[in-house]
Design a protein around this motif. Structure first.
Motif, PDB file in Angstrom:
ATOM      1  N   ALA A  15       0.821  -1.221   0.000  1.00 57.58           N
ATOM      2  CA  ALA A  15       0.000   0.000   0.000  1.00 57.58           C
ATOM      3  C   ALA A  15       0.854   1.269   0.000  1.00 57.58           C
ATOM      4  O   ALA A  15       0.339   2.362  -0.255  1.00 57.58           O
ATOM      5  N   LEU A  16       2.162   1.136   0.282  1.00 55.73           N
ATOM      6  CA  LEU A  16       3.052   2.309   0.231  1.00 55.73           C
ATOM      7  C   LEU A  16       3.052   2.933  -1.161  1.00 55.73           C
ATOM      8  O   LEU A  16       3.340   4.115  -1.324  1.00 55.73           O
ATOM      9  N   ALA A  17       2.746   2.107  -2.163  1.00 59.98           N
ATOM     10  CA  ALA A  17       2.720   2.603  -3.544  1.00 59.98           C
ATOM     11  C   ALA A  17       1.747   3.754  -3.695  1.00 59.98           C
ATOM     12  O   ALA A  17       1.950   4.658  -4.500  1.00 59.98           O
ATOM     13  N   GLU A  18       0.675   3.750  -2.894  1.00 57.74           N
ATOM     14  CA  GLU A  18      -0.377   4.765  -3.032  1.00 57.74           C
ATOM     15  C   GLU A  18      -0.051   6.024  -2.234  1.00 57.74           C
ATOM     16  O   GLU A  18      -0.751   7.020  -2.349  1.00 57.74           O
ATOM     17  N   SER A  19       0.979   5.969  -1.379  1.00 55.21           N
ATOM     18  CA  SER A  19       1.250   7.081  -0.475  1.00 55.21           C
ATOM     19  C   SER A  19       1.552   8.371  -1.236  1.00 55.21           C
ATOM     20  O   SER A  19       2.315   8.378  -2.207  1.00 55.21           O
ATOM     21  N   ALA A  20       0.949   9.462  -0.792  1.00 56.68           N
ATOM     22  CA  ALA A  20       1.107  10.749  -1.481  1.00 56.68           C
ATOM     23  C   ALA A  20       2.524  11.291  -1.347  1.00 56.68           C
ATOM     24  O   ALA A  20       2.962  12.105  -2.150  1.00 56.68           O
ATOM     25  N   SER A  21       3.248  10.854  -0.289  1.00 56.09           N
ATOM     26  CA  SER A  21       4.624  11.324  -0.124  1.00 56.09           C
ATOM     27  C   SER A  21       5.607  10.181  -0.364  1.00 56.09           C
ATOM     28  O   SER A  21       6.766  10.266   0.000  1.00 56.09           O
ATOM     29  N   GLY A  22       5.116   9.101  -0.964  1.00 58.46           N
ATOM     30  CA  GLY A  22       5.932   7.910  -1.153  1.00 58.46           C
ATOM     31  C   GLY A  22       6.925   8.037  -2.290  1.00 58.46           C
ATOM     32  O   GLY A  22       7.005   9.068  -2.966  1.00 58.46           O
TER      33      GLY A  22
END
Lengths: 457, 296
Positions: free
Chosen positions: A365-372
């Protein structure tokens, strides 16, 4: 009454017209010579000199002579052309570098880092769906290794852009020294003739133009047709003496005191900003992507559990936070069983069941992070594409400006064949007319010689 | 301004080069079929295309998760439907055993008890149903959900699948959620069947009645679980339909951003080709002109 001295007048005319013809021939011959400025003969009258005639004491002589041979050269237009061309060169080397950097990021395709990142995250989802499968764990490791390698390679490709620019600066310094020496030589030769030889001036201007192209060096005319060349506020050529520069360290420096040369434009300016600004900036952005990847994945992975219930393992090596060095930690490298797919059971925390894939799902789900890492990478590509487009349009505009400036300068000095043909016809006719005058005087003198003293014969 | 052969030549060359490079751009677009050859050709388009490609790759990932979720739910659904059949048969047997004729017949009682035990074994094997070597009623534990004596081996963890952006569907139910918690007044369905079989064997009419009520409670529990699993399966199906539609939309938008409008590009190429030819012709006519042609 014509005298023998009258023959002198058409003779000076013939001489002057012949000189004019010589210069026209010179112009036509050099019609395609780089940096050649057309030359013009100025013919002046010789009407004032008094000489003693054979029969009549003091009398005026008549005739014409070449006063000077000038070159059609507009100082303002020429220096503007050189300046704009140097700026164009600076923009060109910047554009080339940006285009190269851009080609390192092949987006939007399925070959770029964006796709590699997605594959990486995807393998975590697959692991979450099937935590019991060793194949899924191996896939995660394999994709992570590929991601790390891709980041390493991208970073070294970026570095290579700076290295290439540094190498070019080394070669550029050699060219600069060579041109400066030639200009100093020409300064010496030019002063030896007065008035200065137009062709040597042309050659010197061509060299100064090339020097400006490389470094943005400016020319300051001094006495007797000589010039000084200033580079970043210091004299590169002063009269006939030369200062040298070196670029062996990848930075343009004065040889004498190793002070940095700060070229205002020209190729050296473009190269310097590639080395000092463009490449470090994009490398830093890529490092941001890498360090975000390492810290965010590690934060979840160290909290997770593998199938045997072990926790606290790093996924990426936490000591290597740059794109150039990112790699898998020794905890998991080559040991797929050590990948932590299970999430801690709270409160506790205690180890989950061996088939728990919750932590893998969280990592995916880190793929979706806005600051990832994905978001950071995407912003890198957007910045790059905007900057590349700006560099290209700056070059396009500057090329127009430089072209116009160079055309303006060339319009003064370039040879027009039509014009030369008109001048040729004029000079030819003038020559013929002078010859006709000579014939007329000759006939008159002949009349005197044959007909005088025969009265009543 | 003074125009000479060489200035004219220079500007003509530049114009021709520009015309040719425009033509080449269009040719590249046509031959590659891509509008976005490099990011800088269209920064905002590139950004959009990158986002769309990412969404598409995620959609592929979600499709795989959807398949997995469906597998889990189908397996659970089949097991539960079959379990309901088994339990219905157990209820029938209990009713027959409780009837006046049943209670009195010793041989009949033992036959009923044996049937109940075999139904219990059948139910146990259904409770151990697995999808891809993984027990579906076992939480996140490894191995079979129930051991041969009917003791739950798993844990209470839930298994979740990401099936669409920020949509998660739990795909499992644990043994206790479906078949009831072991111990306590009622116990799980295996304990109930065990006690029922014993009561039938002993001909204990009161115990049979109690266990019949307990069996009904467990039957309702399994029925509820079946409905729950069915609802989740319906959500998975609905998500799949929406994802397929979404994929179509994404692909179409990506094509709009990335792909060349062939008709437009062809017309542009033709126009550029025409203007390039025209300028070549003009150059061919104008450049050779010289006063020399007219002097004797």
């Amino acid at each position: 009454v014509p005298s023998l001295s009258s023959l002198n007048t058409p003779h000076t005319g013939l001489n002057a017209q012949r000189r004019a013809l010589d210069v026209i021939a010179h112009n036509v011959a050099n019609a395609r010579t780089e940096g050649y400025h057309r030359q013009r003969v100025e013919i002046g009258s010789l009407g004032t000199t008094a000489t003693t005639g054979v029969f009549s004491g003091a009398s005026r002589t008549y005739g014409a002579d070449v006063v000077s041979v000038t070159r059609a050269y507009d100082e303002v237009l020429a220096s503007r052309a050189i300046r704009e061309d140097a700026t164009r060169q600076s923009a060109a080397s910047m554009r080339t570098a940006m285009t190269t950097v851009e080609s390192i990021f092949p987006e939007p395709t399925d070959l770029g880092l964006s796709a590699v990142l997605d594959t990486f995250w995807g393998s975590w989802t697959d692991l979450a769906n099937d935590p019991g499968s060793l194949a899924a764990r191996s896939q995660v490791l394999e994709n992570a290794r590929w991601l790390a390698t891709s980041l390493n390679r991208t970073d070294s490709q970026l570095q290579a852009v700076a290295t290439d620019a540094a190498t070019r600066i080394g070669g550029l310094a050699v060219e600069v020294n060579d041109l400066a020496a030639q200009i100093a030589d020409l300064n010496r030769t030019i002063t030896s003739s007065s008035p200065p030889n137009n062709d040597l001036l042309d050659r010197r201007d061509v060299l100064a133009g090339r020097l400006a192209n490389l470094t943005g060096a400016t020319v300051r005319p001094t006495t007797g047709g000589k010039v000084d060349v200033l580079l970043g506020g210091r004299a590169l050529v002063m009269d006939t003496s030369v200062q040298t520069v070196t670029g062996s360290t990848g930075v343009l420096q004065w040889t004498s005191d190793s002070a940095a040369v700060n070229p205002a434009s020209g190729e050296a300016h473009g190269l310097a900003s590639v080395i000092a600004d463009v490449v470090p900036r994009y490398r830093a952005m890529l490092d941001g992507v890498a360090s975000q990847l390492v810290t965010s994945v590690n934060a979840l992975h160290t909290a997770g559990y593998d199938q045997a219930g072990t926790t606290g393992r790093n996924f990426f090596d936490p000591a290597n936070l740059t794109a150039g060095t990112i790699r898998l930690s020794a905890d998991v490298l080559g040991q797929p069983a050590n990948v932590a797919a299970g999430a801690p059971v709270l409160p506790g925390p205690v180890a989950p069941g061996p088939l728990d894939g919750e932590q893998a799902r969280q990592i995916a789900a880190l793929a979706e992070s806005a600051s990832g890492a994905d978001a950071q990478y995407q912003s890198l590509v957007t910045t790059l594409s905007l900057e590349t487009r700006a560099a290209r349009s700056r070059f396009d505009i500057q090329e127009q400006v430089a072209d116009t400036a160079m055309r303006d300068a060339a319009s003064v000095g370039s040879v027009s064949i039509d014009e030369e043909m008109v001048a040729l016809t004029t000079a030819q006719r003038a020559y013929e007319a002078n010859a006709r005058v000579m014939t007329a005087i000759d006939e008159m003198l002949g009349f005197l010689i044959e007909r005088t003293g025969v009265v009543g014969r | 301004m003074r125009v000479t052969t060489s200035t004219m030549l220079q500007s003509t060359m530049r114009d021709l080069a520009q015309g040719l490079s425009r033509l080449q751009d269009t040719q590249t677009r046509l031959s590659s079929g891509k509008e976005l050859i490099r990011p800088s050709y269209d920064p905002s388009g590139t950004s959009t295309a990158m986002g769309l490609r990412q969404d598409l790759r995620r959609a592929d990932q979600h499709a795989r998760s959807l398949d997995d979720a469906q597998g889990w739910l189908d397996t659970a659904d089949q097991a539960l439907t079959a379990s309901l059949g088994v339990l219905t048969r157990a209820k029938d047997v209990a009713i027959r055993a409780a009837s006046s004729g049943g209670i009195g017949d010793v041989n009949g009682r033992s036959a009923y008890a044996a049937e109940l035990r075999s139904l219990r074994a059948e139910l146990l094997s259904l409770a151990n149903s697995s999808f891809g070597q993984r027990s579906v009623f076992n939480g996140t534990a490894a191995g079979a959900a129930y051991d041969p004596s009917g003791v739950y081996q798993g844990n209470a963890a839930s298994v979740v699948r990401d099936v669409a952006p920020s949509v998660q569907i739990p795909v499992n139910m644990t043994g206790p959620q479906v078949f009831g918690t072991a111990g306590g007044a009622v116990g799980d369905v295996f304990e109930v069947l065990d006690r029922l079989a014993t009561a039938v064997l002993n001909g204990d009419a009161n115990a049979i009645t109690t266990e019949q009520a307990n069996l009904q409670t467990r039957y309702d529990g399994v029925a509820n679980a079946t409905v729950e699993i069915g609802t989740r399966a319906a959500r998975v199906e609905e998500t799949r339909t929406r994802s397929t539609e979404m994929r179509g939309v994404l692909t179409e938008r990506l094509s709009q951003v990335e792909d060349v409008d062939i008709v437009e590009a062809l017309i542009t190429a033709k126009a550029q080709e025409g203007s390039y030819q025209a300028s070549l012709q003009a150059v061919a006519k104008i450049l050779p002109m010289s006063l020399l042609d007219f002097l004797r």
